[in-house]
Design an enzyme around this catalytic site. Structure first.
Site, PDB file in Angstrom:
ATOM      1  N   ALA A   1      -3.896   5.976   5.152  1.00 59.14           N
ATOM      2  CA  ALA A   1      -2.486   5.876   5.555  1.00 59.14           C
ATOM      3  C   ALA A   1      -2.306   5.308   6.967  1.00 59.14           C
ATOM      4  O   ALA A   1      -1.703   4.245   7.155  1.00 59.14           O
ATOM      5  CB  ALA A   1      -1.818   7.243   5.429  1.00 59.14           C
TER       6      ALA A   1
ATOM      7  N   CYS B   1      -2.222  11.978  -1.701  1.00 58.49           N
ATOM      8  CA  CYS B   1      -1.257  12.922  -2.283  1.00 58.49           C
ATOM      9  C   CYS B   1      -1.131  12.740  -3.787  1.00 58.49           C
ATOM     10  O   CYS B   1      -0.581  13.603  -4.475  1.00 58.49           O
ATOM     11  CB  CYS B   1       0.121  12.729  -1.660  1.00 58.49           C
TER      12      CYS B   1
END
Lengths: 449, 449
Positions: B14, B46
């Site tokens: 990320a 996630c």
């Protein structure tokens, strides 16, 4: 009762009853008398399309509290009572019992005007059987009865605002053929064209015959509605629902010499005081402060009415409170499409003389890999130069209304698009992408301002 | 390439890749080299529970961009490359190709540490086959393969945080018997007890065997996992998933003498600069400014990582930008229950030495007459005396995550509960009651502060 102050409330729906209930809690000695013209009080007018659709099986579900409930709380509600005049010098109202036609006078110490709005009645033929407004529980019941007894097959809805769109959904749900007639080039004039087009596509998808830029001339029929003449054409109809815009019901105020303000609504200060001693106004008959341009505006919505009623009650009870104003937030479900808006549209910003830029993005409602995501359109409007956020409009099938509220919160705070773009918003794959569509739109808008 | 500046990024998820992508756009001359230890870059960690559940059919869906995609944009990504040391004086990293075990040195002008977090490995037996973390795509694929090949029937999940709860849902979806073991008296320690209890009730409802206040001693087995010894009891398990808390992966920083800050994360300023020239840090290895108490904090979340990466990129490219900080927003889906939080919980406010009051209400998610409404629990935390809003926690089956974001926006603005209570939030019967549960909670909280 002797010696106690008396509050008379004209209108027993959102503003009137939220005021009465709070005044009751704040001042146990106050004598509270509410006059309501219709046969129902404390009802949700916004629920009427769902009553017609049958989604709400019985109208009693729309009524939060009956006069009996309110009576037991010490609020005296008189249904079928129309206040016909106010003598502000004497502190008296003249009220007619609509069932007996008898008139009497009632004194007040404080008077709250919560008379609501009234539909503009724009064309001949409105009084033909089969033509309905959607304002009262009686209206909802009458439409429902007309559908069940008369079995109309073709309906025309006049007006493509919130109520017209919700009624289109309701009548399609009941199996009617529906033509929706809108005067303007697009439905839902509170959003800009690129959002209105999504609504129009949804109407077409579900088989609504949509006529835009189509002024209604008259409704015709032989003892009952038979057709609507609009845009030079006759459209067959055995049911007509009129959902055109609402004006403040200001006749009492006008008659009593209570000054009017924005849009013909009763002029009030932030405490909901009218410009006549001991007279107050709240709800669809009162004007509103708009936080975006700080001008008095006319925003006839149930949320605003309820908040204004509470503020009026506090001040009547002697506790100073100010209405915080509106930012112009609203949402509507049109079949599967959810649409919401807050602040100023691009058109409204231009009308207010604000140099505005806009950015529109379409992004996913959930993580790209999480099943069930749908496209979400976000339009942001911001002031050029300062980057001050002015408004947002969203359309999609999920996550619309509360995302609008995120922007409403930002507008209350006077945030810029930069600030919105930095907001720490929630993320989990079923609820949003890692960059929420609002953040994507804010980044896009940053480049425009 | 000669003469151009070189940015080396350690970690290709990320923070690392949002930085690389933005640096690429902002500085076309920059030479950008990304080292990623695993076999995948630009993936959504996630999404791993949904890969295990089968909701995401193929792991490639979790990968936003491949090294080939990135290469075509001028970002050179090397998978299976572990950076083993940094020489900050010389401006060089020592990097090992994990497939060949060969080491080499690479110079940098700017170095971004985006090494992420690492799971705390808290008990013996973690290396037994059948025991898994949930950090990388490889972890997700390995759990899935174990389920499909070994057909385990009984799983133990260690840790009741976000990942543990999502994995409980994933493994129940796959038909396994699930025991969830939590060290603390309640799951989801980022919310207060009365919200955690809703999560616990949901786990019990779907048949998860929940063990609280239950420390894991060890995992045992004969060549593969057979049981988990926890709370003095042996729990049979042929699959163990460890979802305990994350710590910053700070080993490179420590080795290079880069100072650490909150929670052992790399100390950074608001521009994401570490305290060593030309070294930057972002994401789960870096500390964060918390807007509620303005202290450096450790908040390892993907949303924060992506934002920090973008800010680091801007500053590296020479455009001054500051990270706006977090308010601590997060959301999770646990079977049918949605839970979200922002700001400080009552417990966290107490830990920060703030005199806080709280109000908890349960209200409907839609108008009371609109079908499908469900109860929504809202807890607001506010500072006593000032009324300053400190945080919110919500639980329900719809409308949770974005209502949390409304409060997050209010927290960014430093709003009081009075101000929240006056927000002009959207209303339509399918989306909310006329008084949104947030407004009801704010009114309740006003009485407590």
């Amino acid at each position: 009762m002797s010696g106690s102050r008396r509050l008379v409330v004209v209108g027993g729906v959102a503003a009137g009853l939220s005021a009465a209930a709070r005044a009751r809690r704040m001042d146990a000695d106050l004598d509270i008398l509410v006059f309501e013209r219709t046969g129902f009080c404390s009802y949700s007018a916004c629920g009427l399309p769902y009553l017609v659709a049958g989604v709400v099986p019985h109208h009693t579900a729309l009524v939060a509290r009956t006069p009996e409930d309110l009576g037991s709380e010490g609020i005296d509600v008189r249904l079928h009572h129309q206040v016909e005049g106010v003598d502000v010098a004497a502190g008296r109202v003249r009220v007619r019992d609509l069932r007996t036609s008898r008139e009497r006078e009632e004194p007040y110490d404080e008077l709250l005007l919560a008379t609501g709005g009234r539909a503009r009645l724009p064309f001949p033929g409105m009084d033909l059987p089969g033509v309905f407004l959607v304002r009262t529980v009686e209206d909802g019941l009458a439409i429902r009865e007309w559908i069940e007894v008369e079995r109309p097959e073709r309906a025309v809805i006049v007006g493509g605002g919130y109520i017209g769109l919700e009624m289109a959904e309701a009548l399609r749900t009941r199996g009617l053929e529906v033509t929706l007639v809108e005067l303007l080039p697009h439905v839902l004039p509170l959003v800009d064209e690129e959002l209105a087009e999504d609504v129009e596509a949804e109407l077409v998808r579900v088989g609504v015959d949509l006529r835009r830029s189509c002024p209604v001339e008259r409704v015709e029929g032989n003892g009952r509605v038979g057709r609507v003449v609009a845009g030079g054409e006759a459209i067959d109809a055995t049911l007509v629902v009129v959902g055109v815009g609402v004006s403040p019901d200001n006749s009492l105020a006008v008659g009593a010499g209570v000054p009017l303000g924005a849009g013909g609504a009763v002029a009030v200060d932030d405490g909901m005081r009218a410009r006549v001693p001991n007279v107050w106004a709240a709800g669809d008959c009162a004007e509103t402060r708009h936080r975006l341009h700080d001008r008095r505006s006319y925003v006839p919505l149930g949320t605003v009415a309820s908040k204004q009623g509470r503020v009026a009650a506090a001040n009547i009870a002697g506790r100073a409170e100010s209405f915080a104003g509106v930012v112009g937030t609203a949402a509507v479900k049109v079949f599967d499409l959810h649409v919401g808006r807050t602040g100023l549209s691009e058109r409204e910003a231009a009308q207010a003389g604000i140099d505005a830029a806009a950015a529109t993005v379409v992004h996913r409602s959930r993580a790209h890999y999480y099943p069930g995501w749908t496209p979400l359109k976000v339009k942001l409007v911001a002031e050029r130069g300062t980057g001050r956020l002015l408004g947002a409009q969203l359309a999609g099938t999920e996550g619309v209304a509360k995302r609008v509220d995120v922007v409403a919160a930002a507008l209350h705070a006077g945030a810029t698009v930069d600030e919105l773009g930095s907001f720490d918003l929630s993320y989990a794959p079923p609820f949003a992408p890692v960059w929420d569509p609002l953040l994507i739109a804010a980044r896009q808008a940053q480049r425009q301002v």
